[in-house]
Scaffold this active site. Structure first.
Site, PDB file in Angstrom:
ATOM      1  N   GLY A  13     -73.109   8.998 -45.832  1.00  0.00           N
ATOM      2  CA  GLY A  13     -72.808   9.404 -44.467  1.00  0.00           C
ATOM      3  C   GLY A  13     -73.180  10.844 -44.204  1.00  0.00           C
ATOM      4  O   GLY A  13     -72.501  11.549 -43.450  1.00  0.00           O
ATOM      5  N   ALA A  14     -74.270  11.299 -44.838  1.00  0.00           N
ATOM      6  CA  ALA A  14     -74.616  12.724 -44.805  1.00  0.00           C
ATOM      7  C   ALA A  14     -75.607  13.079 -43.705  1.00  0.00           C
ATOM      8  O   ALA A  14     -76.099  14.199 -43.656  1.00  0.00           O
ATOM      9  CB  ALA A  14     -75.169  13.159 -46.164  1.00  0.00           C
ATOM     10  N   ASN A  87     -68.344   9.901 -48.576  1.00  0.00           N
ATOM     11  CA  ASN A  87     -67.977  10.487 -47.290  1.00  0.00           C
ATOM     12  C   ASN A  87     -68.090   9.523 -46.114  1.00  0.00           C
ATOM     13  O   ASN A  87     -67.392   9.701 -45.109  1.00  0.00           O
ATOM     14  CB  ASN A  87     -68.861  11.723 -47.031  1.00  0.00           C
ATOM     15  CG  ASN A  87     -68.761  12.205 -45.600  1.00  0.00           C
ATOM     16  OD1 ASN A  87     -67.798  12.854 -45.204  1.00  0.00           O
ATOM     17  ND2 ASN A  87     -69.763  11.860 -44.781  1.00  0.00           N
ATOM     18  N   SER A 139     -58.122  11.262 -46.056  1.00  0.00           N
ATOM     19  CA  SER A 139     -57.673  11.774 -44.760  1.00  0.00           C
ATOM     20  C   SER A 139     -56.181  12.008 -44.859  1.00  0.00           C
ATOM     21  O   SER A 139     -55.472  11.258 -45.540  1.00  0.00           O
ATOM     22  CB  SER A 139     -57.954  10.760 -43.643  1.00  0.00           C
ATOM     23  OG  SER A 139     -57.324  11.175 -42.441  1.00  0.00           O
ATOM     24  N   TYR A 152     -57.008   2.653 -40.213  1.00  0.00           N
ATOM     25  CA  TYR A 152     -57.710   3.781 -40.836  1.00  0.00           C
ATOM     26  C   TYR A 152     -56.795   4.463 -41.847  1.00  0.00           C
ATOM     27  O   TYR A 152     -57.218   4.779 -42.970  1.00  0.00           O
ATOM     28  CB  TYR A 152     -58.136   4.761 -39.742  1.00  0.00           C
ATOM     29  CG  TYR A 152     -58.876   5.993 -40.208  1.00  0.00           C
ATOM     30  CD1 TYR A 152     -60.231   5.938 -40.518  1.00  0.00           C
ATOM     31  CD2 TYR A 152     -58.238   7.229 -40.279  1.00  0.00           C
ATOM     32  CE1 TYR A 152     -60.927   7.077 -40.903  1.00  0.00           C
ATOM     33  CE2 TYR A 152     -58.919   8.374 -40.662  1.00  0.00           C
ATOM     34  CZ  TYR A 152     -60.269   8.287 -40.981  1.00  0.00           C
ATOM     35  OH  TYR A 152     -60.948   9.422 -41.356  1.00  0.00           O
ATOM     36  N   ALA A 154     -54.359   3.091 -43.442  1.00  0.00           N
ATOM     37  CA  ALA A 154     -54.225   2.177 -44.576  1.00  0.00           C
ATOM     38  C   ALA A 154     -55.440   2.265 -45.497  1.00  0.00           C
ATOM     39  O   ALA A 154     -55.307   2.293 -46.732  1.00  0.00           O
ATOM     40  CB  ALA A 154     -54.045   0.743 -44.071  1.00  0.00           C
ATOM     41  N   ALA A 155     -56.630   2.310 -44.909  1.00  0.00           N
ATOM     42  CA  ALA A 155     -57.850   2.395 -45.713  1.00  0.00           C
ATOM     43  C   ALA A 155     -57.919   3.719 -46.475  1.00  0.00           C
ATOM     44  O   ALA A 155     -58.263   3.751 -47.669  1.00  0.00           O
ATOM     45  CB  ALA A 155     -59.078   2.232 -44.819  1.00  0.00           C
ATOM     46  N   LYS A 156     -57.591   4.812 -45.802  1.00  0.00           N
ATOM     47  CA  LYS A 156     -57.649   6.118 -46.457  1.00  0.00           C
ATOM     48  C   LYS A 156     -56.541   6.266 -47.500  1.00  0.00           C
ATOM     49  O   LYS A 156     -56.742   6.902 -48.544  1.00  0.00           O
ATOM     50  CB  LYS A 156     -57.562   7.234 -45.415  1.00  0.00           C
ATOM     51  CG  LYS A 156     -58.804   7.340 -44.514  1.00  0.00           C
ATOM     52  CD  LYS A 156     -60.056   7.699 -45.292  1.00  0.00           C
ATOM     53  CE  LYS A 156     -61.218   8.069 -44.367  1.00  0.00           C
ATOM     54  NZ  LYS A 156     -62.431   8.479 -45.105  1.00  0.00           N
TER      55      LYS A 156
END
Length: 248
Positions: A13-14, A87, A139, A152, A154-156
């Site tokens: 994701g850069a 990322n 996060s 989000y 939960a995923a992080k």
């Protein structure tokens, strides 16, 4: 000499935002950066600006085949992978009761599965070579929760927990795994979210003790530390870079 001289780093994701800031910092410290992004033009443009024999590669982190192809290309070209920065991420802000399962799937596929795909593929290389540093971008939503970001968060939160277990399993191979957890950051993703709520930025800046949003460089500095030999005895840790918004 930079503290990452001659290191080979993959940053997912850069092509923009925090990921691009991380890529720029690692390159400034001497690393050769593989800019992985689903947007081929953005990946190539970013890599071209970095120097150090850096390259852009198309990578869809939700696809194991795409991730495996990226990792194979990197090992074939450079012979090793010293640093991985997971990322790539995506979010949609709305109350949980109004959210759709299709959006849950996308949030989890990009944030959590993306980290798992890239980590498994690269950690296999690092285990064989007997060294490496993985930095996951978590996060503070995954540490303390964030209204409108239930899935989000939960995923992080999953990424933060995965970081600890991966660190334990990989320690015998001299591979460190750590997590940098941003608070609210001034990125294109945030701009898209705040466009629907113009008062959000102002409210957050009031709530953050240092009175500003994070800049990509703020996160990049923390990532570069974890990627360097200075952090060789640090593993399984989560560092919040939030201007004091959260404290533990």
């Amino acid at each position: 000499m930079g503290k990452l001289e001659n290191k080979i780093a993959i940053v997912t994701g850069a092509g923009s935002g925090i990921g691009r800031g991380i890529a720029e910092k690692l390159a400034a410290e001497g690393a050769t950066v593989v800019v992985g992004d689903i947007n081929e033009a953005a990946a190539n443009e970013t890599a071209g600006a970095l120097g150090n024999d850096s390259i852009g590669l198309v990578a869809d982190v939700t696809s194991r085949e795409s991730v495996d192809a990226m990792v194979a290309a990197v090992t074939e070209k450079y012979g090793r992978i010293d640093i991985l920065v997971n990322n790539a991420g995506w979010d949609k802000v709305e109350p949980f009761l109004q959210s759709k399962v299709s959006d849950w799937d996308r949030v989890i596929a990009i944030n959590l599965y993306g980290t798992l795909h890239c980590s498994q593929a690269v950690l296999a290389v690092m285990a064989e070579q007997g060294h490496g540093a993985v930095i996951n971008i978590g996060s503070d939503a995954g540490r303390v929760g964030s209204s409108g970001e239930a899935v989000y968060s939960a995923a992080k939160g999953g990424i933060i927990a995965f970081t600890k277990t991966a660190a334990r399993e990989m320690a015998r191979n001299k591979v460190t795994v750590n997590c940098v957890s941003p608070g609210p950051a001034d990125t294109p993703l945030f701009a898209g979210i705040s466009a629907e709520n113009p008062k959000l930025r102002e409210a957050l800046e009031r709530a953050i003790p240092l009175r500003r949003l994070a800049q990509p460089a703020d996160l990049a500095n923390a990532v570069a530390f974890f990627a360097s030999d200075e952090a060789a005895f640090i593993t399984g840790q989560t560092l919040s870079v939030s201007g004091g918004l959260t404290m533990s």
